[in-house]
Design a protein around this motif. Structure first.
Motif, PDB file in Angstrom:
ATOM      1  N   ILE A  87       0.847  -1.188   0.000  1.00 29.78           N
ATOM      2  CA  ILE A  87       0.000   0.000   0.000  1.00 29.78           C
ATOM      3  C   ILE A  87       0.887   1.244   0.000  1.00 29.78           C
ATOM      4  O   ILE A  87       1.713   1.439   0.897  1.00 29.78           O
ATOM      5  N   MET A  88       0.729   2.079  -1.036  1.00 28.52           N
ATOM      6  CA  MET A  88       1.505   3.307  -1.152  1.00 28.52           C
ATOM      7  C   MET A  88       0.791   4.399  -0.352  1.00 28.52           C
ATOM      8  O   MET A  88      -0.094   5.078  -0.867  1.00 28.52           O
ATOM      9  N   ALA A  89       1.175   4.563   0.908  1.00 33.44           N
ATOM     10  CA  ALA A  89       0.521   5.545   1.782  1.00 33.44           C
ATOM     11  C   ALA A  89       1.338   6.831   1.778  1.00 33.44           C
ATOM     12  O   ALA A  89       1.928   7.226   2.787  1.00 33.44           O
ATOM     13  N   LEU A  90       1.366   7.472   0.615  1.00 30.22           N
ATOM     14  CA  LEU A  90       2.195   8.656   0.383  1.00 30.22           C
ATOM     15  C   LEU A  90       1.347   9.766  -0.191  1.00 30.22           C
ATOM     16  O   LEU A  90       0.263   9.516  -0.746  1.00 30.22           O
ATOM     17  N   LEU A  91       1.827  10.998  -0.108  1.00 32.15           N
ATOM     18  CA  LEU A  91       1.170  12.086  -0.822  1.00 32.15           C
ATOM     19  C   LEU A  91       1.242  11.801  -2.318  1.00 32.15           C
ATOM     20  O   LEU A  91       2.158  11.148  -2.795  1.00 32.15           O
ATOM     21  N   HIS A  92       0.247  12.321  -3.057  1.00 30.16           N
ATOM     22  CA  HIS A  92       0.098  11.875  -4.445  1.00 30.16           C
ATOM     23  C   HIS A  92       1.352  12.145  -5.274  1.00 30.16           C
ATOM     24  O   HIS A  92       1.694  11.358  -6.163  1.00 30.16           O
ATOM     25  N   ASP A  93       2.068  13.225  -4.987  1.00 30.64           N
ATOM     26  CA  ASP A  93       3.240  13.507  -5.822  1.00 30.64           C
ATOM     27  C   ASP A  93       4.455  12.680  -5.418  1.00 30.64           C
ATOM     28  O   ASP A  93       5.495  12.747  -6.079  1.00 30.64           O
ATOM     29  N   GLY A  94       4.314  11.899  -4.358  1.00 36.98           N
ATOM     30  CA  GLY A  94       5.396  11.018  -3.956  1.00 36.98           C
ATOM     31  C   GLY A  94       5.256   9.612  -4.489  1.00 36.98           C
ATOM     32  O   GLY A  94       6.224   8.846  -4.483  1.00 36.98           O
ATOM     33  N   VAL A  95       4.071   9.251  -4.945  1.00 43.60           N
ATOM     34  CA  VAL A  95       3.816   7.851  -5.291  1.00 43.60           C
ATOM     35  C   VAL A  95       4.685   7.386  -6.452  1.00 43.60           C
ATOM     36  O   VAL A  95       5.398   6.375  -6.357  1.00 43.60           O
ATOM     37  N   LEU A  96       4.638   8.125  -7.549  1.00 40.75           N
ATOM     38  CA  LEU A  96       5.347   7.691  -8.746  1.00 40.75           C
ATOM     39  C   LEU A  96       6.868   7.657  -8.535  1.00 40.75           C
ATOM     40  O   LEU A  96       7.507   6.661  -8.916  1.00 40.75           O
ATOM     41  N   PRO A  97       7.461   8.674  -7.916  1.00 43.09           N
ATOM     42  CA  PRO A  97       8.908   8.602  -7.654  1.00 43.09           C
ATOM     43  C   PRO A  97       9.294   7.383  -6.809  1.00 43.09           C
ATOM     44  O   PRO A  97      10.325   6.754  -7.074  1.00 43.09           O
ATOM     45  N   VAL A  98       8.467   7.054  -5.842  1.00 44.99           N
ATOM     46  CA  VAL A  98       8.827   5.916  -4.975  1.00 44.99           C
ATOM     47  C   VAL A  98       8.673   4.599  -5.728  1.00 44.99           C
ATOM     48  O   VAL A  98       9.506   3.696  -5.597  1.00 44.99           O
ATOM     49  N   VAL A  99       7.622   4.471  -6.525  1.00 45.52           N
ATOM     50  CA  VAL A  99       7.474   3.250  -7.334  1.00 45.52           C
ATOM     51  C   VAL A  99       8.659   3.120  -8.287  1.00 45.52           C
ATOM     52  O   VAL A  99       9.212   2.027  -8.471  1.00 45.52           O
ATOM     53  N   THR A 100       9.072   4.234  -8.856  1.00 49.63           N
ATOM     54  CA  THR A 100      10.225   4.215  -9.764  1.00 49.63           C
ATOM     55  C   THR A 100      11.495   3.840  -9.016  1.00 49.63           C
ATOM     56  O   THR A 100      12.323   3.067  -9.512  1.00 49.63           O
ATOM     57  N   GLN A 101      11.635   4.366  -7.797  1.00 52.29           N
ATOM     58  CA  GLN A 101      12.822   4.045  -6.995  1.00 52.29           C
ATOM     59  C   GLN A 101      12.846   2.569  -6.596  1.00 52.29           C
ATOM     60  O   GLN A 101      13.883   1.908  -6.688  1.00 52.29           O
ATOM     61  N   TYR A 102      11.694   2.067  -6.147  1.00 57.00           N
ATOM     62  CA  TYR A 102      11.624   0.653  -5.750  1.00 57.00           C
ATOM     63  C   TYR A 102      11.876  -0.267  -6.949  1.00 57.00           C
ATOM     64  O   TYR A 102      12.462  -1.335  -6.809  1.00 57.00           O
ATOM     65  N   ALA A 103      11.354   0.117  -8.095  1.00 54.53           N
ATOM     66  CA  ALA A 103      11.590  -0.612  -9.358  1.00 54.53           C
ATOM     67  C   ALA A 103      11.350  -2.118  -9.183  1.00 54.53           C
ATOM     68  O   ALA A 103      10.268  -2.500  -8.722  1.00 54.53           O
ATOM     69  N   ASP A 104      12.313  -2.929  -9.514  1.00 58.92           N
ATOM     70  CA  ASP A 104      12.114  -4.379  -9.512  1.00 58.92           C
ATOM     71  C   ASP A 104      11.856  -4.965  -8.130  1.00 58.92           C
ATOM     72  O   ASP A 104      11.444  -6.126  -8.020  1.00 58.92           O
ATOM     73  N   ALA A 105      12.085  -4.175  -7.090  1.00 66.50           N
ATOM     74  CA  ALA A 105      11.749  -4.655  -5.746  1.00 66.50           C
ATOM     75  C   ALA A 105      10.246  -4.894  -5.610  1.00 66.50           C
ATOM     76  O   ALA A 105       9.805  -5.601  -4.702  1.00 66.50           O
ATOM     77  N   LEU A 106       9.447  -4.319  -6.527  1.00 65.61           N
ATOM     78  CA  LEU A 106       7.992  -4.496  -6.479  1.00 65.61           C
ATOM     79  C   LEU A 106       7.522  -5.636  -7.396  1.00 65.61           C
ATOM     80  O   LEU A 106       6.314  -5.832  -7.570  1.00 65.61           O
ATOM     81  N   ALA A 107       8.452  -6.385  -7.939  1.00 70.69           N
ATOM     82  CA  ALA A 107       8.077  -7.485  -8.843  1.00 70.69           C
ATOM     83  C   ALA A 107       7.079  -8.422  -8.174  1.00 70.69           C
ATOM     84  O   ALA A 107       7.265  -8.819  -7.024  1.00 70.69           O
ATOM     85  N   GLY A 108       6.018  -8.734  -8.877  1.00 69.85           N
ATOM     86  CA  GLY A 108       5.032  -9.699  -8.409  1.00 69.85           C
ATOM     87  C   GLY A 108       4.068  -9.181  -7.367  1.00 69.85           C
ATOM     88  O   GLY A 108       3.161  -9.902  -6.932  1.00 69.85           O
ATOM     89  N   LYS A 109       4.228  -7.928  -6.959  1.00 68.69           N
ATOM     90  CA  LYS A 109       3.382  -7.395  -5.883  1.00 68.69           C
ATOM     91  C   LYS A 109       2.052  -6.855  -6.426  1.00 68.69           C
ATOM     92  O   LYS A 109       1.937  -6.475  -7.578  1.00 68.69           O
ATOM     93  N   VAL A 110       1.075  -6.817  -5.534  1.00 65.94           N
ATOM     94  CA  VAL A 110      -0.170  -6.083  -5.783  1.00 65.94           C
ATOM     95  C   VAL A 110       0.013  -4.713  -5.144  1.00 65.94           C
ATOM     96  O   VAL A 110       0.084  -4.590  -3.917  1.00 65.94           O
ATOM     97  N   ILE A 111       0.127  -3.693  -5.977  1.00 66.08           N
ATOM     98  CA  ILE A 111       0.373  -2.340  -5.489  1.00 66.08           C
ATOM     99  C   ILE A 111      -0.975  -1.626  -5.350  1.00 66.08           C
ATOM    100  O   ILE A 111      -1.765  -1.588  -6.302  1.00 66.08           O
ATOM    101  N   VAL A 112      -1.241  -1.080  -4.181  1.00 67.46           N
ATOM    102  CA  VAL A 112      -2.496  -0.364  -3.950  1.00 67.46           C
ATOM    103  C   VAL A 112      -2.209   1.137  -3.918  1.00 67.46           C
ATOM    104  O   VAL A 112      -1.451   1.620  -3.062  1.00 67.46           O
ATOM    105  N   ASP A 113      -2.805   1.854  -4.853  1.00 68.06           N
ATOM    106  CA  ASP A 113      -2.681   3.314  -4.915  1.00 68.06           C
ATOM    107  C   ASP A 113      -3.908   3.946  -4.277  1.00 68.06           C
ATOM    108  O   ASP A 113      -5.033   3.721  -4.726  1.00 68.06           O
ATOM    109  N   ILE A 114      -3.690   4.725  -3.239  1.00 68.33           N
ATOM    110  CA  ILE A 114      -4.810   5.347  -2.514  1.00 68.33           C
ATOM    111  C   ILE A 114      -4.833   6.866  -2.721  1.00 68.33           C
ATOM    112  O   ILE A 114      -5.621   7.563  -2.085  1.00 68.33           O
ATOM    113  N   SER A 115      -4.006   7.385  -3.611  1.00 73.59           N
ATOM    114  CA  SER A 115      -3.746   8.834  -3.644  1.00 73.59           C
ATOM    115  C   SER A 115      -4.781   9.629  -4.431  1.00 73.59           C
ATOM    116  O   SER A 115      -5.516   9.097  -5.263  1.00 73.59           O
TER     117      SER A 115
END
Lengths: 207, 207
Positions: free
Chosen positions: A63-91
């Motif tokens: 669950i990405m519990a971040l301010l909306h302008d932080g979500v995309l940078p963090v997903v980009t930073q995590y990159a392959d660390a999120l492989a196979g995950k179900v990512i929940v965007d709440i922003s």
């Protein structure tokens, strides 16, 4: 029971984390500031752990519990660390006058996350129409959208563990209109309702 | 009590007309086909009259009960006959896949109507999130949007006469997001809810 990683240590992380622990889920907190993550994990209790920022989350649902302008940078930073995950965007990417979104009509934060995430990750939009304190104390309906049926089922199971009703509105394209429903919710708070003590929901016809 | 003119003779005209008559309002029906208008007026009873297509409506509130692609042409045709009126747009301009609108992000049918209508007419978006049969038999919340406070008050009074709760979401720009909420409603019918026997609404927190 679900395994959940929450990226973020703010109010929404605490609120969703508390409900997740109460619902019997296994929860991990990941914060840029490791000491804040540790503090929140202690506050949440129930065996909540912390993970190291930027590494593979322990949870199947992230669950990405971040301010909306932080979500995309963090997903980009995590990159392959999120492989196979179900990512929940709440922003909620609202403009400054709360009558429009910060991105074009043909997309949404959720869709942008899906574009930035690893190919085998899936994205579900959820929780964005709910004011934080309502999620903390109420029983709001939780609207969700996503392209992957299995991912939506896992998020629905998690939402049900919180004692809440998940309501699927369709494909991830509908995330744009859920973000718009967030604007409607804010509009209601500022106009017809006049306070924050409500949630957008559905009312079924008496039969 | 309000004076209402309904432009259109289809299902939504009949449904809103029936509730309007039951609510003690004065109702006029205007149809391109005068005999259909007369038939509907007879069906509605309660002193319902008919007006001549394209001439000044008798009602202070004029409800455009037309398919979405008919609204703008009819407003343009009526032109100055709508001077001073409160025009209610109930339409939903959905694309063929029910995940987008037929117009750009920066506008809505309601705003286009406002642009086409006489300068002293006002436009209120209302009723568009409600399935017709729910409006017929249920007690759905009625979301509204508009730029003119007096016009919104008069529409709210009318909605209350139907035994329904009006909920103001803000300026007419919000009509775009109410049209999007119409898409969310259809998405719920096709996915999470699975039927049409519900309405988008608000649920207040127990206090």
């Amino acid at each position: 029971m679900s395994t959940i990683s929450i990226i973020g240590t703010g109010n929404m992380a605490r609120t969703i984390g508390a409900r997740a622990v109460a619902g019997g889920n296994t929860v991990e907190i990941m914060g840029r500031d490791q000491s804040k993550a540790a503090d929140l994990a202690t506050t949440l209790g129930g065996g909540t752990t912390t993970g190291q920022w930027g590494t593979a989350p322990a949870g199947d649902i992230v669950i990405m519990a971040l301010l909306h302008d932080g979500v995309l940078p963090v997903v980009t930073q995590y990159a392959d660390a999120l492989a196979g995950k179900v990512i929940v965007d709440i922003s909620n990417p609202f403009n400054s006058t709360f009558d429009g979104l910060t991105h074009p009509e043909d997309t949404s934060i959720a869709q942008e996350v899906a574009n930035a995430a690893p190919a085998d990750a899936t994205v579900v939009k959820a929780f964005n129409t709910i004011f934080r304190h309502v999620l903390e104390t109420g029983r709001p309906d939780v609207f969700i959208a996503g392209d992957n049926a299995q991912a939506k089922t896992s998020v629905e199971t998690f939402i049900e563990s919180l004692g809440l009703r998940p309501l699927d509105v369709g494909d991830l394209k509908m995330a744009h209109w859920l973000e718009g429903a967030g604007l409607v919710t804010v509009g209601l708070a500022n106009h017809g309702v006049g306070n924050l003590n409500f949630a957008l929901s559905i009312t079924e016809l008496p039969t």
